[in-house]
Design a protein around this motif. Structure first.
Motif, PDB file in Angstrom:
ATOM      1  N   ASN A 152       2.022   1.682  -3.476  1.00 32.03           N
ATOM      2  CA  ASN A 152       0.951   2.174  -4.348  1.00 32.03           C
ATOM      3  C   ASN A 152       0.736   3.674  -4.189  1.00 32.03           C
ATOM      4  O   ASN A 152       0.522   4.395  -5.175  1.00 32.03           O
ATOM      5  CB  ASN A 152      -0.356   1.445  -4.041  1.00 32.03           C
ATOM      6  CG  ASN A 152      -0.325  -0.017  -4.449  1.00 32.03           C
ATOM      7  OD1 ASN A 152       0.491  -0.428  -5.266  1.00 32.03           O
ATOM      8  ND2 ASN A 152      -1.214  -0.810  -3.869  1.00 32.03           N
ATOM      9  N   ILE A 153       0.771   4.147  -2.943  1.00 30.78           N
ATOM     10  CA  ILE A 153       0.580   5.580  -2.689  1.00 30.78           C
ATOM     11  C   ILE A 153       1.698   6.383  -3.340  1.00 30.78           C
ATOM     12  O   ILE A 153       1.468   7.450  -3.929  1.00 30.78           O
ATOM     13  CB  ILE A 153       0.530   5.854  -1.169  1.00 30.78           C
ATOM     14  CG1 ILE A 153      -0.701   5.199  -0.545  1.00 30.78           C
ATOM     15  CG2 ILE A 153       0.554   7.354  -0.886  1.00 30.78           C
ATOM     16  CD1 ILE A 153      -2.024   5.639  -1.095  1.00 30.78           C
ATOM     17  N   CYS A 204       0.828  -1.212   0.000  1.00 27.65           N
ATOM     18  CA  CYS A 204       0.000   0.000   0.000  1.00 27.65           C
ATOM     19  C   CYS A 204       0.861   1.261   0.000  1.00 27.65           C
ATOM     20  O   CYS A 204       0.547   2.236  -0.706  1.00 27.65           O
ATOM     21  CB  CYS A 204      -0.935  -0.012   1.203  1.00 27.65           C
ATOM     22  SG  CYS A 204      -2.184  -1.317   1.138  1.00 27.65           S
ATOM     23  N   VAL A 216     -11.100   5.898  -0.665  1.00 25.42           N
ATOM     24  CA  VAL A 216     -10.729   4.490  -0.549  1.00 25.42           C
ATOM     25  C   VAL A 216     -12.010   3.675  -0.391  1.00 25.42           C
ATOM     26  O   VAL A 216     -12.711   3.791   0.620  1.00 25.42           O
ATOM     27  CB  VAL A 216      -9.790   4.240   0.646  1.00 25.42           C
ATOM     28  CG1 VAL A 216      -9.387   2.765   0.691  1.00 25.42           C
ATOM     29  CG2 VAL A 216      -8.546   5.121   0.547  1.00 25.42           C
ATOM     30  N   ILE A 268      -8.944   4.700  -4.704  1.00 30.73           N
ATOM     31  CA  ILE A 268      -8.336   3.386  -4.485  1.00 30.73           C
ATOM     32  C   ILE A 268      -9.449   2.387  -4.240  1.00 30.73           C
ATOM     33  O   ILE A 268     -10.244   2.540  -3.303  1.00 30.73           O
ATOM     34  CB  ILE A 268      -7.357   3.417  -3.295  1.00 30.73           C
ATOM     35  CG1 ILE A 268      -6.213   4.391  -3.591  1.00 30.73           C
ATOM     36  CG2 ILE A 268      -6.815   2.020  -3.002  1.00 30.73           C
ATOM     37  CD1 ILE A 268      -5.297   4.639  -2.407  1.00 30.73           C
ATOM     38  N   SER A 322      -4.094   1.535   2.975  1.00 34.08           N
ATOM     39  CA  SER A 322      -3.972   2.557   1.939  1.00 34.08           C
ATOM     40  C   SER A 322      -4.396   3.927   2.464  1.00 34.08           C
ATOM     41  O   SER A 322      -3.743   4.945   2.184  1.00 34.08           O
ATOM     42  CB  SER A 322      -4.832   2.180   0.725  1.00 34.08           C
ATOM     43  OG  SER A 322      -4.387   0.998   0.125  1.00 34.08           O
ATOM     44  N   ILE A 337      -6.755  -2.660  -6.243  1.00 35.23           N
ATOM     45  CA  ILE A 337      -5.792  -3.515  -5.561  1.00 35.23           C
ATOM     46  C   ILE A 337      -6.108  -5.001  -5.708  1.00 35.23           C
ATOM     47  O   ILE A 337      -5.206  -5.802  -5.929  1.00 35.23           O
ATOM     48  CB  ILE A 337      -5.723  -3.128  -4.067  1.00 35.23           C
ATOM     49  CG1 ILE A 337      -5.121  -1.725  -3.925  1.00 35.23           C
ATOM     50  CG2 ILE A 337      -4.912  -4.149  -3.277  1.00 35.23           C
ATOM     51  CD1 ILE A 337      -5.089  -1.218  -2.496  1.00 35.23           C
ATOM     52  N   ALA A 382     -10.498  -1.115  -3.120  1.00 34.58           N
ATOM     53  CA  ALA A 382      -9.899  -2.163  -2.283  1.00 34.58           C
ATOM     54  C   ALA A 382     -10.937  -3.147  -1.762  1.00 34.58           C
ATOM     55  O   ALA A 382     -10.760  -3.733  -0.695  1.00 34.58           O
ATOM     56  CB  ALA A 382      -9.149  -1.524  -1.107  1.00 34.58           C
TER      57      ALA A 382
END
Length: 346
Positions: free
Chosen positions: A145-146, A142, A159, A227, A169, A260, A229
């Motif tokens: 990814n950020i 995570c 998110v 994001i 995340s 993700i 998830a």
């Protein structure tokens, strides 16, 4: 040594195994704490996920010591003066390696000892518990990814889904400087935890239309960074593909969406809609490396990210692995958030 051997989908047995060999470029580890990843649980139960075909092929040839890439371990044997600066006694976690995935391409840490390539290992600083170390691998992904999304000071981030990857995340986005992080989920108790962990705005998807709520919050503009998830098999309590459509509807013109999860079946998207909004739709990029795991560990040690409240089930003893698999596969039933963890040794 003792280790868990998978004989077939849904059939794992604790057996005596040969000790791992010491060899150049690898370290022999003693397992302290390990957790089954969500992907590993899906694979164990025969759900289609990442590496499903690989696991099925291995099992067709006989029992295999599979799984175990999310762990805290201690180095007990390693070549001296190695290029990675690692030594006997170091406490380590692991990312993936150039050789393949731990526990799928070679035996993982569902056993008392295992050999792991040095390029996967990250030395863990003080100030973080063995339990937290075992939960670092998802957090590391995570954080990576950020960084790839480019989230920074003043940004707004949405998110979708406040499971492990969602909460990780969201916290990583805050640590990177995001001004406002919005989190959605269908579980009120998880949304309460999200607030406690610093998420600024929560939306209860069981009571509100997520897209309408996001558009109200953003004055009709949408969110620059989304994001996703929550997708995945409903058998594991995930959303199917519904949150993919929500992500696309919620993203701002010219924004970015990152999904993700591994999808359990094909998902349909209207690419004309994506094109009209000039959306960049992304998936997790190249694999995170040990340096990023060390960064993730420092963020936990510095209390900038808090993962201990997410670790709801801590089991003692190698014989508890089947219980951990069941808890992780049925989180809602057991009131779990993070995969259940098992301590093998001190």
């Amino acid at each position: 040594m003792r280790g868990w051997v998978t004989h077939a989908f849904k059939d794992m047995r604790l057996e005596q195994l040969p000790d791992p060999d010491s060899r150049p470029g690898w370290a022999v580890l003693k397992t302290r704490v390990v957790q089954p990843s969500v992907t590993e649980v899906q694979l164990f139960y025969g759900e289609r996920s990442n590496s499903y075909d690989k696991v099925k092929k291995k099992l067709a040839h006989g029992p295999e010591p599979l799984f175990g890439h999310e762990f805290c371990a201690e180095i007990v044997d390693i070549e001296k003066d190695n290029a990675y600066g690692l030594a006997v006694g170091d406490r380590v976690g692991a990312t993936h390696t150039e050789i393949g995935t731990i526990g799928r391409d070679f035996p993982g840490l569902f056993s008392e000892y295992a050999a792991v390539p040095l390029d996967a290992l990250a030395k863990i600083p003080e100030g973080i518990s063995d339990w937290e170390v075992s939960a670092l691998q998802p957090l590391t992904s995570c954080v990576h990814n950020i960084q790839v999304l480019g989230i920074t000071l003043g940004d707004t981030v949405l998110v979708l889904g406040q499971g492990v990857m969602g909460l990780n995340s969201a916290q990583a986005a805050k640590a990177a400087g995001a001004d406002t992080v919005i989190g959605t989920d269908m579980r009120p108790e998880i949304l309460e935890m999200a607030k406690e962990l610093g998420i600024d705005v929560t939306i209860d998807a069981s009571k509100e239309n997520v897209v309408d709520a996001v558009m109200d919050l953003s004055h009709g503009k949408g969110i620059p960074f989304v994001i996703e998830a929550a997708s995945g098999s409903p058998q594991m309590g995930l959303s199917g593909g519904a949150t993919v459509s929500e992500a696309v509807a919620c993203v701002a013109v010219g924004g970015k969406v990152l999904s993700i999860p591994h999808f359990h079946e094909p998902v349909t998207l209207d690419f004309n809609y994506l094109r009209a909004k000039r959306v960049t739709y992304m998936f997790p990029p190249e694999l995170a490396h040990p340096g990023e795991m060390t960064l993730a560990a420092r963020l936990v040690a510095q209390k900038r990210i808090n993962i201990d409240p997410m670790i709801t089930h801590k089991l003692e003893g190698i014989d508890k692995m089947l219980e951990a698999l069941d808890i992780t596969a049925n989180k809602s039933k057991h009131g779990a958030l993070n995969p259940a963890q098992v301590r093998f040794s001190q």
